[in-house]
Design an enzyme around this catalytic site. Structure first.
Site, PDB file in Angstrom:
ATOM      1  N   ARG A 103       0.827  -1.204   0.000  1.00  0.00           N
ATOM      2  CA  ARG A 103       0.000   0.000   0.000  1.00  0.00           C
ATOM      3  C   ARG A 103       0.856   1.246   0.000  1.00  0.00           C
ATOM      4  NH1 ARG A 103      -3.943   1.624   4.946  1.00  0.00           N
ATOM      5  NH2 ARG A 103      -2.157   2.803   5.660  1.00  0.00           N
ATOM      6  N   CYS A 105       0.099   5.500   0.650  1.00  0.00           N
ATOM      7  CA  CYS A 105      -0.915   6.429   1.140  1.00  0.00           C
ATOM      8  C   CYS A 105      -0.353   7.841   1.042  1.00  0.00           C
ATOM      9  CB  CYS A 105      -1.285   6.086   2.583  1.00  0.00           C
ATOM     10  SG  CYS A 105      -2.626   7.115   3.235  1.00  0.00           S
TER      11      CYS A 105
END
Length: 126
Positions: A103, A105
């Site tokens: 991920r 972000c």
């Protein structure tokens, strides 16, 4: 190269000239989903409610493609305010459970319709 355009009637229509998702070979690439309902209204005013709607939309697109969150390889999260990181993580962890895809972000200066969160996914179809 064969591309299969994915369009789910269970997720809001794209608000621009793009597809909800595109499958190419063994991969599915979703466009960023924001917290809209099927009528195009923003759902929720806090990060957790908005994130839950984003995941509902993403799951609808994935279902249309015949897959689910357990096949996600990479998620990219865009937040209007990085102070919402903790609230986003609560929903994110609940949605993915023990599955922990890669991920990124980012805090961005603004998101479409001034929502708090947008998420896009890369999914293995194999």
């Amino acid at each position: 190269m064969d591309m299969n355009i994915i369009a789910s009637s269970q997720a809001p229509k794209a608000i621009g000239p793009y597809s909800q998702a595109v499958a190419v070979g063994d991969w599915l690439f979703t466009s960023g989903q924001i917290p809209l309902d099927l009528e195009g209204n923003i759902v929720g005013s806090d990060i957790e409610a908005q994130a839950r709607q984003v995941f509902a939309n993403l799951k609808a697109v994935l279902a249309e493609a015949g897959t689910s969150l357990d096949r996600v390889v990479k998620a990219t999260v865009f937040l209007a305010d990085l102070k919402d990181f903790e609230g986003l993580n609560k929903v994110y962890a609940a949605e993915f459970g023990s599955h922990a895809p890669a991920r990124s972000c980012f805090e961005v200066s603004r998101l479409p319709r001034d929502v708090k969160v947008e998420i896009e996914l890369v999914v293995s179809l194999r």
